[in-house]
Scaffold this motif. Structure first.
Motif, PDB file in Angstrom:
ATOM      1  N   PRO A   1       0.842  -1.196  -0.117  1.00 42.46           N
ATOM      2  CA  PRO A   1       0.040   0.031   0.061  1.00 42.46           C
ATOM      3  C   PRO A   1       0.830   1.257   0.007  1.00 42.46           C
ATOM      4  N   SER A   2       0.471   2.104  -0.637  1.00 42.74           N
ATOM      5  CA  SER A   2       1.172   3.465  -0.897  1.00 42.74           C
ATOM      6  C   SER A   2       0.896   4.355   0.068  1.00 42.74           C
ATOM      7  N   VAL A   3       1.827   5.353   0.618  1.00 41.85           N
ATOM      8  CA  VAL A   3       1.817   6.471   1.614  1.00 41.85           C
ATOM      9  C   VAL A   3       1.239   7.683   0.874  1.00 41.85           C
ATOM     10  N   ASP A   4       1.857   7.861  -0.445  1.00 43.46           N
ATOM     11  CA  ASP A   4       2.002   9.016  -1.305  1.00 43.46           C
ATOM     12  C   ASP A   4       2.169   8.598  -2.723  1.00 43.46           C
ATOM     13  N   GLU A   5       1.034   8.799  -3.545  1.00 44.77           N
ATOM     14  CA  GLU A   5       1.582   8.318  -4.983  1.00 44.77           C
ATOM     15  C   GLU A   5       0.664   8.913  -5.854  1.00 44.77           C
ATOM     16  N   GLY A   6       1.020   9.056  -7.293  1.00 42.46           N
ATOM     17  CA  GLY A   6       0.191   9.769  -8.252  1.00 42.46           C
ATOM     18  C   GLY A   6      -0.934   8.791  -8.565  1.00 42.46           C
ATOM     19  N   LEU A   7      -0.413   7.834  -9.424  1.00 36.34           N
ATOM     20  CA  LEU A   7      -1.166   6.741 -10.159  1.00 36.34           C
ATOM     21  C   LEU A   7      -0.160   5.601 -10.165  1.00 36.34           C
ATOM     22  N   SER A   8      -0.379   4.520  -9.239  1.00 32.00           N
ATOM     23  CA  SER A   8       0.143   3.381  -9.129  1.00 32.00           C
ATOM     24  C   SER A   8       0.247   2.667 -10.197  1.00 32.00           C
ATOM     25  N   VAL A  22      -6.380  -4.283  -2.994  1.00 27.36           N
ATOM     26  CA  VAL A  22      -6.497  -3.682  -1.738  1.00 27.36           C
ATOM     27  C   VAL A  22      -5.242  -2.440  -1.962  1.00 27.36           C
ATOM     28  N   CYS A  23      -5.834  -1.268  -1.349  1.00 28.41           N
ATOM     29  CA  CYS A  23      -5.167  -0.274  -1.647  1.00 28.41           C
ATOM     30  C   CYS A  23      -5.226   0.733  -0.506  1.00 28.41           C
ATOM     31  N   THR A  24      -4.508   1.830  -0.295  1.00 30.12           N
ATOM     32  CA  THR A  24      -4.667   2.909   0.196  1.00 30.12           C
ATOM     33  C   THR A  24      -5.194   4.196  -0.843  1.00 30.12           C
ATOM     34  N   GLN A  49      -5.773  -3.156   9.550  1.00 33.22           N
ATOM     35  CA  GLN A  49      -6.694  -3.102   8.405  1.00 33.22           C
ATOM     36  C   GLN A  49      -6.271  -3.721   6.949  1.00 33.22           C
ATOM     37  N   LEU A  50      -5.179  -3.636   6.812  1.00 32.57           N
ATOM     38  CA  LEU A  50      -4.506  -4.164   5.546  1.00 32.57           C
ATOM     39  C   LEU A  50      -4.705  -5.946   5.560  1.00 32.57           C
ATOM     40  N   ALA A  51      -4.386  -6.249   6.882  1.00 29.90           N
ATOM     41  CA  ALA A  51      -4.674  -7.756   6.944  1.00 29.90           C
ATOM     42  C   ALA A  51      -6.064  -8.193   7.166  1.00 29.90           C
ATOM     43  N   LYS A  52      -6.847  -7.102   7.759  1.00 35.26           N
ATOM     44  CA  LYS A  52      -8.409  -7.703   7.409  1.00 35.26           C
ATOM     45  C   LYS A  52      -8.935  -7.584   6.039  1.00 35.26           C
ATOM     46  N   ALA A  53      -8.290  -6.592   5.364  1.00 38.75           N
ATOM     47  CA  ALA A  53      -8.886  -6.737   4.120  1.00 38.75           C
ATOM     48  C   ALA A  53      -8.506  -7.737   3.246  1.00 38.75           C
TER      49      ALA A  53
END
Length: 110
Positions: A1-8, A22-24, A49-53
């Motif tokens: 999951p990204s903390v800050d990104e334009g378009l991954s 699953v992403c931020t 939350q990532l693990a739950k998703a």
């Protein structure tokens, strides 16, 4: 999951491969995907939350397949080479539609 990104690019690759995402919700991601419809969004810096998703996708195969299919459809509609070519072509035509052919005065000295 990204903390800050334009378009991954990884996000687009997952969609192209037909994999549930699953992403931020950072950068352009919320404009591209919808939480619970085409991806699962988790908060930044939230491994729990990532693990739950991820667990939801493992334990709910129908939901996982639905997310994957919606993501693949979005990719096909917007991000294939043909789709992007069409979008660039349409933009170019819109931008150049207001240009006029040179008048006789414009061509003097040419």
């Amino acid at each position: 999951p990204s903390v800050d990104e334009g378009l991954s690019v990884a996000l687009l690759e997952a969609m192209a491969a037909g994999v549930a995402v699953v992403c931020t919700p950072v950068g352009a991601t919320p404009k591209l995907l919808d939480h619970e419809k085409s991806a699962i969004f988790v908060p930044v810096h939230s491994p729990t939350q990532l693990a739950k998703a991820i667990d939801r996708l493992i334990t709910r195969p129908d939901f996982r397949r639905a997310l994957a299919q919606r993501g693949r459809t979005i990719f096909e509609e917007r991000y294939t080479a043909a789709a992007m070519y069409g979008q660039y072509r349409d933009l170019y035509l819109r931008l150049t539609a207001h240009e006029q052919a040179p008048t006789r005065d414009d061509t003097r000295g040419a």
